[in-house]
Design a protein around this motif. Sequence first.
Motif, PDB file in Angstrom:
ATOM      1  N   LEU A 171      81.084  63.067 147.238  1.00 40.14           N
ATOM      2  CA  LEU A 171      81.798  62.088 146.985  1.00 40.14           C
ATOM      3  C   LEU A 171      81.720  61.013 145.880  1.00 40.14           C
ATOM      4  N   CYS A 172      80.258  60.721 145.056  1.00 39.51           N
ATOM      5  CA  CYS A 172      79.865  60.301 144.181  1.00 39.51           C
ATOM      6  C   CYS A 172      80.377  60.452 142.596  1.00 39.51           C
ATOM      7  N   GLY A 173      80.348  62.216 142.787  1.00 45.28           N
ATOM      8  CA  GLY A 173      81.000  62.813 140.992  1.00 45.28           C
ATOM      9  C   GLY A 173      82.478  62.489 141.270  1.00 45.28           C
ATOM     10  N   TRP A 174      83.141  62.806 142.557  1.00 44.34           N
ATOM     11  CA  TRP A 174      84.421  62.856 142.604  1.00 44.34           C
ATOM     12  C   TRP A 174      85.020  61.503 142.660  1.00 44.34           C
ATOM     13  N   THR A 175      84.075  60.823 142.939  1.00 39.42           N
ATOM     14  CA  THR A 175      85.129  59.534 142.990  1.00 39.42           C
ATOM     15  C   THR A 175      85.010  58.302 141.147  1.00 39.42           C
ATOM     16  N   LEU A 176      83.654  59.114 140.551  1.00 39.07           N
ATOM     17  CA  LEU A 176      83.600  58.643 139.368  1.00 39.07           C
ATOM     18  C   LEU A 176      84.763  59.049 138.777  1.00 39.07           C
ATOM     19  N   ALA A 177      84.606  60.570 139.079  1.00 32.40           N
ATOM     20  CA  ALA A 177      85.018  61.192 137.579  1.00 32.40           C
ATOM     21  C   ALA A 177      86.582  60.877 138.007  1.00 32.40           C
ATOM     22  N   THR A 178      87.120  60.325 138.881  1.00 38.17           N
ATOM     23  CA  THR A 178      88.521  60.898 139.428  1.00 38.17           C
ATOM     24  C   THR A 178      89.070  58.982 138.727  1.00 38.17           C
ATOM     25  N   LEU A 179      87.879  57.784 138.423  1.00 40.36           N
ATOM     26  CA  LEU A 179      88.495  56.577 138.331  1.00 40.36           C
ATOM     27  C   LEU A 179      89.562  56.271 137.343  1.00 40.36           C
ATOM     28  N   PRO A 180      89.825  57.090 136.236  1.00 42.67           N
ATOM     29  CA  PRO A 180      91.383  57.547 136.039  1.00 42.67           C
ATOM     30  C   PRO A 180      92.312  57.602 136.142  1.00 42.67           C
ATOM     31  N   LYS A 181      91.832  57.871 137.443  1.00 45.66           N
ATOM     32  CA  LYS A 181      93.640  58.799 138.085  1.00 45.66           C
ATOM     33  C   LYS A 181      94.651  57.484 138.969  1.00 45.66           C
ATOM     34  N   VAL A 182      93.015  56.351 139.079  1.00 46.06           N
ATOM     35  CA  VAL A 182      94.163  55.404 140.153  1.00 46.06           C
ATOM     36  C   VAL A 182      93.678  54.494 139.389  1.00 46.06           C
ATOM     37  N   ALA A 183      94.142  54.921 137.865  1.00 47.37           N
ATOM     38  CA  ALA A 183      94.145  53.390 136.579  1.00 47.37           C
ATOM     39  C   ALA A 183      96.089  52.814 137.022  1.00 47.37           C
ATOM     40  N   ASN A 184      97.363  54.072 137.231  1.00 47.76           N
ATOM     41  CA  ASN A 184      98.150  53.285 137.443  1.00 47.76           C
ATOM     42  C   ASN A 184      99.159  54.675 137.940  1.00 47.76           C
ATOM     43  N   ALA A 185     100.351  54.391 138.292  1.00 47.87           N
ATOM     44  CA  ALA A 185     100.889  55.081 139.352  1.00 47.87           C
ATOM     45  C   ALA A 185     101.103  56.952 138.963  1.00 47.87           C
ATOM     46  N   GLN A 186     100.850  57.227 137.157  1.00 45.01           N
ATOM     47  CA  GLN A 186     101.756  57.970 136.365  1.00 45.01           C
ATOM     48  C   GLN A 186     100.842  58.930 136.376  1.00 45.01           C
ATOM     49  N   ALA A 187      99.695  58.268 135.859  1.00 43.86           N
ATOM     50  CA  ALA A 187      98.520  59.199 136.631  1.00 43.86           C
ATOM     51  C   ALA A 187      97.668  60.072 137.489  1.00 43.86           C
TER      52      ALA A 187
ATOM     53  N   GLU B 121     102.413  45.165 140.600  1.00 45.13           N
ATOM     54  CA  GLU B 121     101.874  47.104 141.190  1.00 45.13           C
ATOM     55  C   GLU B 121     100.730  47.093 140.128  1.00 45.13           C
ATOM     56  N   LEU B 122     100.111  46.641 138.996  1.00 46.02           N
ATOM     57  CA  LEU B 122      99.136  47.209 138.366  1.00 46.02           C
ATOM     58  C   LEU B 122      98.048  46.091 138.981  1.00 46.02           C
ATOM     59  N   PRO B 123      98.093  44.958 139.245  1.00 46.97           N
ATOM     60  CA  PRO B 123      96.734  44.255 139.989  1.00 46.97           C
ATOM     61  C   PRO B 123      96.526  45.764 140.896  1.00 46.97           C
ATOM     62  N   LEU B 124      97.460  45.904 141.870  1.00 47.72           N
ATOM     63  CA  LEU B 124      96.849  47.001 142.935  1.00 47.72           C
ATOM     64  C   LEU B 124      96.124  48.037 142.599  1.00 47.72           C
ATOM     65  N   TRP B 125      96.814  48.320 141.691  1.00 47.99           N
ATOM     66  CA  TRP B 125      96.095  50.196 140.706  1.00 47.99           C
ATOM     67  C   TRP B 125      94.037  49.271 140.318  1.00 47.99           C
ATOM     68  N   ARG B 126      94.632  48.424 139.528  1.00 52.72           N
ATOM     69  CA  ARG B 126      92.731  47.904 139.704  1.00 52.72           C
ATOM     70  C   ARG B 126      91.942  47.508 140.588  1.00 52.72           C
ATOM     71  N   ALA B 127      93.138  46.797 141.820  1.00 49.24           N
ATOM     72  CA  ALA B 127      91.728  46.438 142.476  1.00 49.24           C
ATOM     73  C   ALA B 127      91.624  47.794 143.345  1.00 49.24           C
ATOM     74  N   LEU B 128      92.125  49.375 144.022  1.00 46.71           N
ATOM     75  CA  LEU B 128      91.643  50.559 144.276  1.00 46.71           C
ATOM     76  C   LEU B 128      90.967  50.743 143.667  1.00 46.71           C
ATOM     77  N   THR B 129      90.242  50.860 142.563  1.00 46.62           N
ATOM     78  CA  THR B 129      89.528  51.054 141.577  1.00 46.62           C
ATOM     79  C   THR B 129      88.153  50.558 142.024  1.00 46.62           C
ATOM     80  N   ALA B 130      88.905  49.354 142.025  1.00 50.04           N
ATOM     81  CA  ALA B 130      86.753  48.606 142.208  1.00 50.04           C
ATOM     82  C   ALA B 130      86.886  48.991 143.668  1.00 50.04           C
ATOM     83  N   TYR B 131      87.361  48.857 144.658  1.00 51.15           N
ATOM     84  CA  TYR B 131      87.841  49.550 145.757  1.00 51.15           C
ATOM     85  C   TYR B 131      86.665  50.589 146.743  1.00 51.15           C
ATOM     86  N   ARG B 132      87.151  51.567 145.777  1.00 52.02           N
ATOM     87  CA  ARG B 132      86.961  53.224 145.775  1.00 52.02           C
ATOM     88  C   ARG B 132      85.608  53.168 144.899  1.00 52.02           C
TER      89      ARG B 132
END
Length: 407
Positions: A55-71, A13-24
């Motif tokens: 959109l840009c501010g939200w995407t960059l500010a919430t990158l830690p939120k898509v780092a893992n399932a707990q966040a 699962e962890l690589p999927l979160w990393r890929a999602l971060t880059a995708y956003r």
Amino acid sequence: MARRERVMRMSVELPLWRALTAYRVLTMLYAVGLFATAYDRFPHPWLAVAYYVVLCGWTLATLPKVANAQACTRRFLAADLTVALAGILLTPLADAHQRIVDGGPTLPSIWTAGSVLAFAVKGGWRWAAYASTLVALANLAERGRPARDTVHNVILVWVASIAIGYVVEVARASERTLARALEIEAATRERERLARDIHDSVLQVLAMVKRRGAALGGEAGELGRLAGEQEVALRTLVSGGLVPVSRVSEDAAEGAFVRAVEEPDDDAGPVDLRTLLAPYAGDRVSFAEPGAPVELAPPAARELAAAVGAALDNVRRHAGPGARAWILLEDEADEIVVTVRDDGPGIPEGRLAQAEGEGRLGVALSIRGRLRDLGGSAELISVPGQGTEVELKVPKAKAARGKAEHR
């Protein structure tokens, strides 16, 4: 003795979160680039500019939120999907009607798929179906009619997100199964290690008290009887009971964890196996050794010496007090061989299997179990009336690393 933990992370699962971060991030830049190339075609470009700032501010500010399932909390997912849906519904107000009819992109464009995929990775295929359905309804409302390209894009996002959500669920189940398997494997090895130690000490003492008590009779006989009962109970516990595992699993945000708890070696370097085997020599035990040191990692040397001790214990118990034994230590090119031979009556055919069935695990655990943990082998050759020979072999490559790798 101090203990340390080695943490092995197992996560699909962890690589999927990393890929999602880059995708956003990439899709955010793509959406802004699409708008920049068609800026002069927007009748209300400042509305679009305001949305892209958000959109840009939200995407960059919430990158830690898509780092893992707990966040990635439910509240974040709801807000993130709201940003995507708002961008879709604002498109008719900012863009020209003809561009919308011709199939022009929405303001968030493919960034919306990242929001849906976050639902899939976090909650599985059911959450993905819910989010993709809301996106589909918003796209149909933006176009005003179910155009072919809109339906195509909607179905593509819907199917892809559900498929990814299903794969995540299967991966999580597999990780839990693997973690449990490692727990069972660790518990089994820990039980065997404890059984060897008990066999080498407590069980032998209980057996001796039982024999001596039966011979003396009276109160000593009663003590022997109680010792015999405790010996049977302890053998049953050793052969079938569970002990605390040396590995525990955790269903953490980064996936399944297995913590391997180890006791570090307090020895600085290799030891000479000859020094550990020499104390076994005596009036009825002869020890033949090479002229040069036979160096092993401390854990491997101790386990191999303990296996030799267990073999000699069997000689004393089963071959009789008058039996003689010989220990031969050989340092071969790729392995170390220790042979323990006696001149006793030998072992009747089928006796070892019968002993294991009765819970008497001296050969199975104290000898073969130790050698298996070292990556070696123990071969027992016995002919009734001609004595018994136990040949212990440890590959040098395995012995040099010691037992720690097998825990």
